[in-house]
Design a protein around this motif. Structure first.
Motif, PDB file in Angstrom:
ATOM      1  N   GLY A   1       1.939  19.301  -0.682  1.00 28.43           N
ATOM      2  CA  GLY A   1       2.789  20.031  -1.599  1.00 28.43           C
ATOM      3  C   GLY A   1       2.970  19.351  -2.938  1.00 28.43           C
ATOM      4  N   HIS A   2       2.401  18.177  -3.090  1.00 27.96           N
ATOM      5  CA  HIS A   2       2.554  17.471  -4.352  1.00 27.96           C
ATOM      6  C   HIS A   2       1.188  17.090  -4.901  1.00 27.96           C
ATOM      7  CE1 HIS A   2       6.911  16.991  -4.131  1.00 27.96           C
ATOM      8  NE2 HIS A   2       6.710  16.977  -2.826  1.00 27.96           N
ATOM      9  N   ALA A   3       1.047  17.274  -6.192  1.00 31.27           N
ATOM     10  CA  ALA A   3      -0.236  16.964  -6.826  1.00 31.27           C
ATOM     11  C   ALA A   3      -0.253  15.533  -7.341  1.00 31.27           C
ATOM     12  CB  ALA A   3      -0.516  17.940  -7.961  1.00 31.27           C
ATOM     13  N   THR A   4       0.584  14.668  -6.766  1.00 25.13           N
ATOM     14  CA  THR A   4       0.628  13.279  -7.197  1.00 25.13           C
ATOM     15  C   THR A   4       0.484  12.374  -5.974  1.00 25.13           C
ATOM     16  OG1 THR A   4       2.197  13.960  -8.877  1.00 25.13           O
ATOM     17  CG2 THR A   4       1.939  11.609  -8.534  1.00 25.13           C
ATOM     18  N   ALA A   5      -0.289  11.334  -6.139  1.00 22.26           N
ATOM     19  CA  ALA A   5      -0.475  10.404  -5.025  1.00 22.26           C
ATOM     20  C   ALA A   5       0.299   9.127  -5.304  1.00 22.26           C
ATOM     21  CB  ALA A   5      -1.951  10.081  -4.858  1.00 22.26           C
ATOM     22  N   ILE A   6       0.778   8.499  -4.233  1.00 20.65           N
ATOM     23  CA  ILE A   6       1.449   7.202  -4.393  1.00 20.65           C
ATOM     24  C   ILE A   6       0.455   6.119  -4.025  1.00 20.65           C
ATOM     25  CG2 ILE A   6       3.304   5.737  -3.552  1.00 20.65           C
ATOM     26  CD1 ILE A   6       4.909   8.253  -3.049  1.00 20.65           C
ATOM     27  N   ILE A   7       0.313   5.190  -4.930  1.00 19.95           N
ATOM     28  CA  ILE A   7      -0.667   4.119  -4.699  1.00 19.95           C
ATOM     29  C   ILE A   7       0.082   2.848  -4.346  1.00 19.95           C
ATOM     30  CG2 ILE A   7      -2.476   2.745  -5.774  1.00 19.95           C
ATOM     31  CD1 ILE A   7      -2.950   5.205  -7.625  1.00 19.95           C
ATOM     32  N   ASN A   8      -0.113   2.380  -3.123  1.00 18.82           N
ATOM     33  CA  ASN A   8       0.589   1.189  -2.651  1.00 18.82           C
ATOM     34  C   ASN A   8      -0.302  -0.033  -2.774  1.00 18.82           C
ATOM     35  OD1 ASN A   8       2.937   2.617  -1.196  1.00 18.82           O
ATOM     36  ND2 ASN A   8       1.067   3.639  -0.484  1.00 18.82           N
ATOM     37  N   LYS A   9       0.247  -1.051  -3.416  1.00 15.75           N
ATOM     38  CA  LYS A   9      -0.553  -2.270  -3.540  1.00 15.75           C
ATOM     39  C   LYS A   9      -0.326  -3.125  -2.294  1.00 15.75           C
ATOM     40  CE  LYS A   9      -1.534  -1.653  -8.030  1.00 15.75           C
ATOM     41  NZ  LYS A   9      -2.820  -1.648  -8.681  1.00 15.75           N
ATOM     42  N   ALA A  10      -1.040  -2.827  -1.272  1.00 15.90           N
ATOM     43  CA  ALA A  10      -0.934  -3.635  -0.057  1.00 15.90           C
ATOM     44  C   ALA A  10      -2.273  -4.293   0.196  1.00 15.90           C
ATOM     45  CB  ALA A  10      -0.516  -2.756   1.118  1.00 15.90           C
ATOM     46  N   ARG A  11      -2.742  -4.927  -0.845  1.00 15.73           N
ATOM     47  CA  ARG A  11      -4.078  -5.536  -0.740  1.00 15.73           C
ATOM     48  C   ARG A  11      -4.047  -6.775   0.128  1.00 15.73           C
ATOM     49  NH1 ARG A  11      -6.553  -5.283  -6.850  1.00 15.73           N
ATOM     50  NH2 ARG A  11      -6.118  -3.071  -7.194  1.00 15.73           N
ATOM     51  N   GLY A  12      -5.130  -7.063   0.726  1.00 12.34           N
ATOM     52  CA  GLY A  12      -5.242  -8.280   1.511  1.00 12.34           C
ATOM     53  C   GLY A  12      -6.612  -8.321   2.145  1.00 12.34           C
ATOM     54  N   TRP A  13      -7.345  -9.329   1.818  1.00 14.33           N
ATOM     55  CA  TRP A  13      -8.673  -9.433   2.421  1.00 14.33           C
ATOM     56  C   TRP A  13      -8.988 -10.877   2.724  1.00 14.33           C
ATOM     57  CZ3 TRP A  13      -8.262  -6.943  -2.463  1.00 14.33           C
ATOM     58  CH2 TRP A  13      -8.474  -7.779  -3.556  1.00 14.33           C
ATOM     59  N   GLU A  14     -10.044 -11.056   3.484  1.00 15.95           N
ATOM     60  CA  GLU A  14     -10.463 -12.408   3.839  1.00 15.95           C
ATOM     61  C   GLU A  14     -11.008 -13.089   2.599  1.00 15.95           C
ATOM     62  OE1 GLU A  14     -10.056 -13.935   6.722  1.00 15.95           O
ATOM     63  OE2 GLU A  14      -9.001 -12.116   7.353  1.00 15.95           O
ATOM     64  N   MET A  15     -10.486 -14.268   2.286  1.00 16.83           N
ATOM     65  CA  MET A  15     -11.086 -14.995   1.179  1.00 16.83           C
ATOM     66  C   MET A  15     -11.005 -16.495   1.420  1.00 16.83           C
ATOM     67  SD  MET A  15      -8.326 -14.437  -1.779  1.00 16.83           S
ATOM     68  CE  MET A  15      -6.605 -14.714  -1.542  1.00 16.83           C
ATOM     69  N   ARG A  16     -11.815 -17.203   0.626  1.00 13.36           N
ATOM     70  CA  ARG A  16     -11.857 -18.640   0.712  1.00 13.36           C
ATOM     71  C   ARG A  16     -10.523 -19.182   0.238  1.00 13.36           C
ATOM     72  NH1 ARG A  16     -14.285 -22.708  -2.517  1.00 13.36           N
ATOM     73  NH2 ARG A  16     -14.189 -21.279  -4.277  1.00 13.36           N
ATOM     74  N   SER A  17     -10.028 -20.178   0.911  1.00 14.86           N
ATOM     75  CA  SER A  17      -8.770 -20.732   0.431  1.00 14.86           C
ATOM     76  C   SER A  17      -9.051 -21.683  -0.731  1.00 14.86           C
ATOM     77  CB  SER A  17      -8.067 -21.480   1.556  1.00 14.86           C
ATOM     78  OG  SER A  17      -8.927 -22.470   2.043  1.00 14.86           O
ATOM     79  N   ILE A  18      -7.992 -22.084  -1.427  1.00 16.88           N
ATOM     80  CA  ILE A  18      -8.155 -22.983  -2.568  1.00 16.88           C
ATOM     81  C   ILE A  18      -8.606 -24.346  -2.062  1.00 16.88           C
ATOM     82  CG2 ILE A  18      -6.938 -24.127  -4.442  1.00 16.88           C
ATOM     83  CD1 ILE A  18      -5.112 -21.683  -4.528  1.00 16.88           C
TER      84      ILE A  18
END
Lengths: 546, 367
Positions: A158-175
């Motif tokens: 019913g809405h022409a707008t999407a909510i974009i959630n920044k719930a990013r998280g992926w495997e990466m090399r640590s510092i």
């Protein structure tokens, strides 16, 4: 269909067409915020099914994209859909803070209340989600990009707008510790492949509101995130504008490493010398920023570019500023010497043996002549043979797995050197010269030593033909070439040539910190003072009298 | 304007040092010692004073026409035709002639001192080719390159101190042995060689502060005079007037006598190698003004197309116009080139231009 998803080769794009630029909205920072946009772009419809169908048709055959449809806890007629890329999101956040909140926990916050379809979007945005950062967009293009960048998109029926959630998280090399620029003293952290972590590493060192981090996207297909970092008030504003304009004219299918950008924006593409420096150390980049430079961070690589670059930078290590200045200055002079050895030693050896015997003490000359007795060809061939062998061994040492690599490079050099001398292929003195040159080349920064290694061969040939005169002619040509170079408008050899007195404190020597009053004059044009006068420590007055 | 670069005062002084010293330091001592004997160093000092006058003349002429080179204001003073003739005379008989002379001298010297079996053209072509690369990149690059290597050459001054052990002050006596005349005669050659700083007339418009021109000219003349006096003294102190007059390059031979701890000896090849860098600049500056002057004379918008042809002319001039061997060449320099260059190009024409400009009221503010 979205134009920017089509793979296009950079070479095929005609720069003259203004249309190709209009089709690419990728270069404007932060597109996820809902903005008017041009009418050509596709937008969402109020119907969830249509939207899903549309997105699915675009992300056709992308098996890593997940579609999760469910109903709203407060109103079972209200359908919701989550779309995200598996592996790029934080699964715990998506299931707990989005799914669980919307499908189960909302009733607890407003018991007994029925949320109508019309109010649903507003309600979810304000009370329904436990995600720290959300955006909204109606543009299909933004939504697709967000999904592929690791955001979780929530569609509400019913809405022409999407909510974009920044719930990013992926495997990466640590510092980890820096691999390319190791130090004895100084911070032990290096940049990683994630842009956000890298900007955070710099922000942790410079907590000033004047540290600006501007975002940009490059690459038609890869859509790589780029950050331009500088300190407002120190940096020359014209430099920032120049960096931006050079970056914005890049049209390429993909950017996988900062080296791509380096070659696309440098001043002298044909030069042997690097006119853009890179570093994997946050402390070094922070120091560059404090001197008025601009840093360019590229997502996916720990190597950060900094411009403008001066020749002397390659003879300076981060550590020089942490050790006491007398030692640092001595080490810098040593590096300068190593640079000259890297460039000229084999050439000098050839020139002396072929033309200028008188330069050697007689005893040494006799011993070298005796060694050459058994060698059947001219010195230049001998040196070339050993130099090429050495370069091959070095390359083998880098490419092979680390434990084997070191063995190959050390043992190989020893065995080949020793055996070649025994077999009468080369003189022992040649092996010493080549080995000495090789070791000297490890002392200076890798990208400079790479160009010097190439130029060394030019010097060798000239010396073989014209002796010392050839060697000096070669050096003169290199010197003239260095004088022509500029990096983002700053003469490459400054502050040595043209000479800037106040900046000589930080060139081939390093003056003590209490004497380095000014930033590089030609880089930080407006704001040059970095240190108060009279900071030289001295004993308290009472002691001085006694 | 043809040249977009700007140079500062320091760079201009350095450039004038490199214009005069690289060749003068070799030829001057022997040339003067032959006429003025042990008083040669007095001749050089007197010549320095004469050069100050030349410098003053050229700079005050240039300052009357701000932003214009010799070739441009010659046209303004004398009219189009005569002006162009003067301009061409300067290019062909001064810039190119003296430039090719420098090329020839370097090549001779390298052949004699380092590689006697190599054809001399190999050296002249290489020197001109390296200079061409600098000239193509403009005045700014030429000056920066000069600034880059000059400190290295400056280290050669140490050599002067290394040979002090061989020096004997008694070799300078008696002073004024033959009266004043030989000293005055000996003044002519160093005046002409140091007078090459008239090249400033082509370079003053590109100074970032043209008002400093007077100071630049005086400082460079004084410094040149100082270095040349020192090297003449060195040759005299080490060899005495008889031997010094006998050598072709006494300064070079002075380096040969150095021997310290059985290690620092036979330094001459190293010295020559570094000193060659100065030669590149010297040739480069003459080459540059020839190219720039030709472009201005021909009303071109860019001087770069002329770099190659002028380079070819320089090489061929150096092969044909300066005698068969080094003795010929020294003879030409002292007997023909000296009066001609000095009277016509370093004093005559500039003085004439200044007088005509004053009479016809040409040029802006007089300094």
């Amino acid at each position: 269909m979205l134009k920017f998803i089509k793979p296009r080769r950079a070479g095929m794009m005609s720069r003259g067409k203004s249309q190709s630029r209009d089709e690419r909205p990728t270069n404007k920072p932060d597109q996820t915020v809902t903005s008017g946009g041009s009418s050509k772009k596709q937008v969402l419809t109020p119907d969830l099914e249509t939207n899903l169908r549309e997105i699915k048709s675009i992300l056709n055959n992308c098996s890593d994209v997940v579609y999760r449809e469910f109903v709203f806890a407060q109103n079972e007629q209200l359908k919701l859909a989550l779309i995200y890329t598996d592996g790029l999101v934080d699964n715990a956040q998506v299931s707990d803070q989005i799914m669980r909140a919307l499908a189960l926990e909302v009733p607890m916050s407003v018991p007994g209340q029925q949320i109508t379809k019309a109010r649903a979007l507003e309600f979810i945005r304000e009370r329904g989600l436990c995600i720290h950062q959300i955006n909204e967009s109606a543009q299909l293009e933004d939504i697709i990009r967000s999904i592929l960048s690791g955001d979780t998109v929530l569609l509400v029926d019913g809405h022409a707008t999407a909510i974009i959630n920044k719930a990013r998280g992926w495997e990466m090399r640590s510092i980890t510790e820096p691999e390319a620029e190791t130090t004895v003293r100084g911070p032990r952290e290096a940049f990683v492949e994630s842009l956000r972590v890298n900007t955070a590493l710099i922000r942790r060192k410079i907590k000033s509101p004047n540290l600006k981090v501007e975002a940009l996207r490059l690459g038609e297909v890869t859509d790589t995130d780029i950050a331009i970092i500088y300190i407002k008030g120190i940096v020359n504003e014209k430099l920032v504008a120049e960096v931006k304009s050079r970056l914005e004219r890049i049209e390429i299918d993909g950017i996988l490493e900062s080296g791509y950008i380096e070659e696309l924006i440098e001043d002298s593409p044909w030069s042997f010398f690097p006119t853009i420096n890179h570093s994997e150390r946050p402390d070094r980049v922070a120091a560059m920023l404090l001197e008025g430079r601009v840093a360019i961070l590229v997502d996916g690589t720990p190597f950060v570019l900094s411009v403008p670059t001066l020749f002397v930078e390659f003879l300076q290590a981060t550590e020089d500023y942490y050790h006491r200045f007398l030692f640092s200055s001595a080490i810098r002079l040593l590096r300068f010497l190593a640079m000259i050895i890297t460039l000229t030693l084999p050439g000098l050896y050839i020139a002396v043996l072929a033309f200028h015997h008188e330069l050697l003490p007689t005893a040494l000359l006799l011993s070298i002549a005796a060694q050459h007795e058994s060698v059947p060809y001219p010195v230049i061939i001998e040196v070339l043979l050993m130099e090429v062998t050495f370069e091959i061994l070095r390359e083998a040492g880098i490419r092979l797995p680390r434990p084997i690599g070191q063995a190959v490079s050390i043992v190989g050099a020893l065995v080949i050197g020793e055996a070649a001398v025994r077999a009468g292929l080369v003189a022992a003195a040649t092996v010493i010269v080549v080995a000495g040159t090789g070791i000297a080349s490890f002392v200076i920064a890798y990208n400079l030593s790479a160009s010097l290694r190439l130029l060394r061969f030019l010097i060798m040939f000239l010396s073989a033909f014209l002796g010392l005169f050839g060697l000096i002619s070669g050096l003169a040509v290199i010197g003239i070439h260095l004088c022509t170079l500029r990096s983002f408008g700053v003469p490459y050899l400054s502050p040595l040539v043209p000479i800037t007195g106040v900046n000589l404190t930080d060139t081939l020597i390093r003056a003590p910190w209490w004497a380095m009053f000014y930033r590089p004059r030609l880089i930080a044009r407006q704001n040059q003072k970095r240190l108060a006068q009279g900071l030289k420590p001295s004993p308290p007055p009472s002691r001085r009298k006694g | 304007m043809l040249e977009h670069g700007k140079i500062d005062g320091k760079q201009a002084i350095f450039l004038m040092l490199s214009v005069v010293l690289p060749t003068a330091i070799l030829t001057i001592p022997a040339g003067i010692v032959r006429t003025a004997r042990q008083d040669a160093w007095l001749s050089v000092m007197a010549a320095t004073l004469a050069v100050l006058l030349i410098a003053w003349l050229v700079v005050s002429l240039s300052l009357r026409f701000p932003g214009k080179t010799l070739c441009e204001y010659a046209e303004e003073i004398l009219g189009k035709t005569l002006g162009k003739i003067v301009c061409l005379l300067y290019i062909w008989l001064f810039f190119l002639y003296a430039g090719s002379g420098a090329v020839r001298q370097f090549s001779f010297f390298l052949v004699t001192a380092m590689m006697p079996e190599t054809p001399i053209e190999v050296f002249s072509i290489t020197v001109v080719a390296v200079a061409a690369y600098a000239v193509r990149n403009g005045l700014e690059v030429l000056c920066r390159f000069n600034q880059l290597f000059l400190p290295v050459t400056g280290l050669l001054a140490i050599v002067f101190f290394l040979s002090t052990i061989e020096m004997k002050p008694a070799r300078l006596l008696p002073v004024f042995d033959a009266g004043l005349l030989p000293i005055v005669k000996g003044t002519v050659m160093p005046t002409m060689l140091m007078g090459e700083i008239v090249l400033l007339a082509m370079i003053i418009p590109y100074l970032n502060k043209p008002e400093e021109a007077q100071r630049i000219a005086i400082l460079s003349a004084l410094f040149n005079g100082f270095v040349l006096t020192a090297s003449t003294l060195e040759a005299l102190l080490i060899f005495g007037p008889d031997l010094a007059a006998h050598w072709i390059f006494p300064t070079f031979n002075a380096v040969r006598v150095i021997s310290i701890a059985n290690f620092l000896e036979r330094l001459e090849s190293v010295i020559v190698a570094f000193w060659v860098l100065g030669g590149f600049v010297k040739v480069g500056v003459f080459y540059y003004v020839a190219v720039l002057g030709s472009a201005q004379c021909l009303n071109l918008k860019d001087y770069r197309p002329l770099v190659l042809p002028v380079g070819v002319i320089l090489v061929s001039f150096s092969s044909f116009m300066h005698g068969e061997n080094i003795v010929d060449m020294i003879y030409y320099i002292s007997q023909i080139q000296v009066p001609f260059m000095l009277i016509v190009f370093e004093v005559g024409i500039p003085l004439l231009l200044l007088i005509i400009a004053l009479v016809r009221g040409k040029g802006g503010q007089s300094s």
